[in-house]
Design a protein around this motif. Structure first.
Motif, mmCIF file in Angstrom:
data_model
loop_
_atom_site.group_PDB
_atom_site.id
_atom_site.type_symbol
_atom_site.label_atom_id
_atom_site.label_comp_id
_atom_site.label_asym_id
_atom_site.label_seq_id
_atom_site.Cartn_x
_atom_site.Cartn_y
_atom_site.Cartn_z
ATOM 1 N N GLU A 68 87.142 22.881 -3.059
ATOM 2 C CA GLU A 68 87.993 24.085 -3.458
ATOM 3 C C GLU A 68 88.977 24.224 -2.187
ATOM 4 O O GLU A 68 88.702 24.888 -1.395
ATOM 5 C CB GLU A 68 87.232 25.274 -3.534
ATOM 6 N N ASP A 69 89.938 23.458 -2.767
ATOM 7 C CA ASP A 69 91.078 23.376 -1.443
ATOM 8 C C ASP A 69 92.220 24.119 -1.796
ATOM 9 O O ASP A 69 93.013 23.745 -2.998
ATOM 10 C CB ASP A 69 91.559 21.770 -1.207
ATOM 11 N N LEU A 70 92.539 25.259 -1.131
ATOM 12 C CA LEU A 70 93.761 26.094 -1.684
ATOM 13 C C LEU A 70 94.998 25.530 -1.312
ATOM 14 O O LEU A 70 96.205 26.045 -1.585
ATOM 15 C CB LEU A 70 93.457 27.484 -0.917
ATOM 16 N N TYR A 71 95.114 24.378 -0.739
ATOM 17 C CA TYR A 71 96.484 23.838 -0.365
ATOM 18 C C TYR A 71 97.258 23.525 -1.810
ATOM 19 O O TYR A 71 98.320 23.547 -1.735
ATOM 20 C CB TYR A 71 96.156 22.343 0.439
ATOM 21 N N TYR A 72 96.494 22.923 -2.612
ATOM 22 C CA TYR A 72 97.016 22.715 -3.931
ATOM 23 C C TYR A 72 97.138 24.038 -4.841
ATOM 24 O O TYR A 72 96.208 24.697 -5.504
ATOM 25 C CB TYR A 72 96.038 21.724 -4.778
ATOM 26 N N THR A 73 98.375 24.500 -4.695
ATOM 27 C CA THR A 73 98.489 25.834 -5.300
ATOM 28 C C THR A 73 98.780 25.311 -6.950
ATOM 29 O O THR A 73 98.914 24.202 -7.267
ATOM 30 C CB THR A 73 100.079 26.148 -4.703
ATOM 31 N N VAL A 74 98.985 26.437 -7.653
ATOM 32 C CA VAL A 74 98.984 26.296 -9.180
ATOM 33 C C VAL A 74 100.333 25.352 -9.365
ATOM 34 O O VAL A 74 100.401 24.474 -10.064
ATOM 35 C CB VAL A 74 99.395 27.717 -10.057
ATOM 36 N N ASP A 75 101.479 25.907 -8.583
ATOM 37 C CA ASP A 75 102.638 25.059 -8.867
ATOM 38 C C ASP A 75 102.549 23.562 -8.591
ATOM 39 O O ASP A 75 103.089 22.651 -9.324
ATOM 40 C CB ASP A 75 103.871 25.684 -8.192
ATOM 41 N N LYS A 76 102.029 23.181 -7.566
ATOM 42 C CA LYS A 76 101.619 21.968 -7.093
ATOM 43 C C LYS A 76 100.864 21.176 -8.154
ATOM 44 O O LYS A 76 101.317 20.032 -8.649
ATOM 45 C CB LYS A 76 100.859 21.641 -5.881
ATOM 46 N N LEU A 77 99.686 21.838 -8.565
ATOM 47 C CA LEU A 77 98.954 20.848 -9.373
ATOM 48 C C LEU A 77 99.450 21.076 -10.806
ATOM 49 O O LEU A 77 99.126 19.698 -11.564
ATOM 50 C CB LEU A 77 97.284 21.717 -9.723
#
Ligand code: 5AD
Ligand code: SF4
Ligand code: FES
Length: 342
Positions: free
Chosen positions: A107-116
């Motif tokens: 669960e890595d919050l670096y990947y935001t919704v926009d990025k993913l």
């Protein structure tokens, strides 16, 4: 016992007590495995679906006591892949003939919704089915990924024993996890779940409950694997699960859920050199070869003894194909969604 297995095979129904009896005795394992293999053959045929697994980040905000990626593990070297690298691995997965990629991470919050969302959109252009396995998110986030093109989601419940879950998954909440599963289902994802076998304090009765829970939520995919103690976690001195009990739970899932996708899990092969092939002959119809390259394979260390850490994706592709063909099965050329009806 034989009557129980026959009934289970015929009706797709067994009670908690019946499941527990079958799990406790090993006298009829051969019959159980044969029944699971027949059910697999009848509902799913001889095709084996390969899903290319991309482990794109080993950074996790959670602290599950069994897992090497837990946030308190300071020994492990952490990594996260850039979106371009994820895409590169997805393109390679496509070139190996895989029809699905599984994007998995802590669960890595670096990947935001926009990025993913943009990664998902790009991968969909390659004409691949996408499975996400990135943990607990809000309904809105799940909805955004679905809209971007994600097809399936894996979120193991790990155990249906709430007290055990509370002890082993500090800071997490069993009801919240179950709600995530409901959200995913109602958003139209193909829903994957599963559990760990052999957690410290886990009972046979609770494994029976797990199987009934999977049926109740009408899961489309179920992954069962043994718990393998990790030396960098608080559970390092625990006994861990066995290959045989894990395969029995998996075989019983096949008897009861009949037409779902069931992977022969990597953890099974860690405990037994023919683990995945035996699983394919006892109810499984899916394998998830790793398409992550280089050191990342080793660093995605959920548990020790992970297979294939020094092999290339191309090598694994040839290796697993050979094994599948060797037992008279074949590699599927379609996406491998759950068949619509029995
Ligand atoms: N042994 C086996 N499986 C594990 N997982 C996490 N830690 C371990 C372990 N020590 C599994 C969990 C998780 C999945 C990605 O890996 O079930 O859902
Ligand atoms: Fe994180 Fe998943 Fe490991 Fe738990 S099991 S610590 S959520 S990667
Ligand atoms: Fe990786 Fe066999 S599947 S080496």
């Amino acid at each position: 016992m034989i009557q129980l297995i026959e009934n289970g095979e015929k009706t797709g129904k067994l009670t908690k007590e019946e499941l527990a009896i079958l799990l406790k005795s090993s006298d009829w394992d051969a019959e159980l495995f044969q029944a699971a293999d027949r059910v697999r053959q009848h509902y799913m045929g001889n095709a084996v679906h390969l899903r290319g697994l991309i482990e794109f980040s080993n950074i996790c905000r959670q602290n599950c006591c069994y897992c090497g990626l837990r946030r308190d593990n300071t020994v492990i070297e952490r990594y996260r892949l850039a979106p371009e690298t994820i895409l590169d691995f997805a393109r390679k997965a496509k070139s190996y003939g895989y029809q699905t990629v599984v994007l998995q991470s802590g669960e890595d919050l670096y990947y935001t919704v926009d990025k993913l969302v943009s990664v998902i959109r790009e991968i969909k252009k390659l004409d691949l089915a996408i499975t996400l396995s990135i943990g607990e998110k809000s309904r809105e986030e799940y909805a955004a990924y679905k809209k971007a093109g994600a097809d399936r989601y894996l979120l193991r419940i790990e155990t249906t024993d709430k007290e055990l879950y509370r002890r082993l998954d500090p800071g997490m909440n069993w009801e919240h996890r179950a709600r995530c599963l409901m959200d995913l289902k109602s958003l139209g994802y193909e829903l994957g779940s599963g559990s760990l076998v052999g957690l410290p304090g886990q009972t046979i009765e609770s494994l029976a409950d797990d199987i009934l829970f999977f049926k109740e939520i009408d899961a489309d995919m179920i992954g069962i694997g043994p718990f393998i103690p990790n030396g960098d976690t608080p559970l390092k001195y625990e006994a861990g699960g066995t290959f045989n009990l894990s395969v029995k739970v998996m075989a019983l899932v096949r008897l009861l859920l009949r037409n779902i996708n069931i992977p022969a899990t990597t953890a099974m092969e860690t405990l037994h050199p023919q683990g995945r092939i035996l699983a394919l002959q006892r109810g499984a119809n899916v394998v998830m070869p790793n398409v992550t390259e280089g050191d990342y394979r080793r660093l995605y260390a959920l548990y020790p003894g992970k297979i294939c850490i020094n092999d290339t994706p191309a090598h694994c592709r040839g290796c697993i194909t050979g094994k599948i063909v060797g037992i008279g099965r074949f590699v599927s050329t379609d996406y491998g969604f759950r068949p619509k009806s029995e």
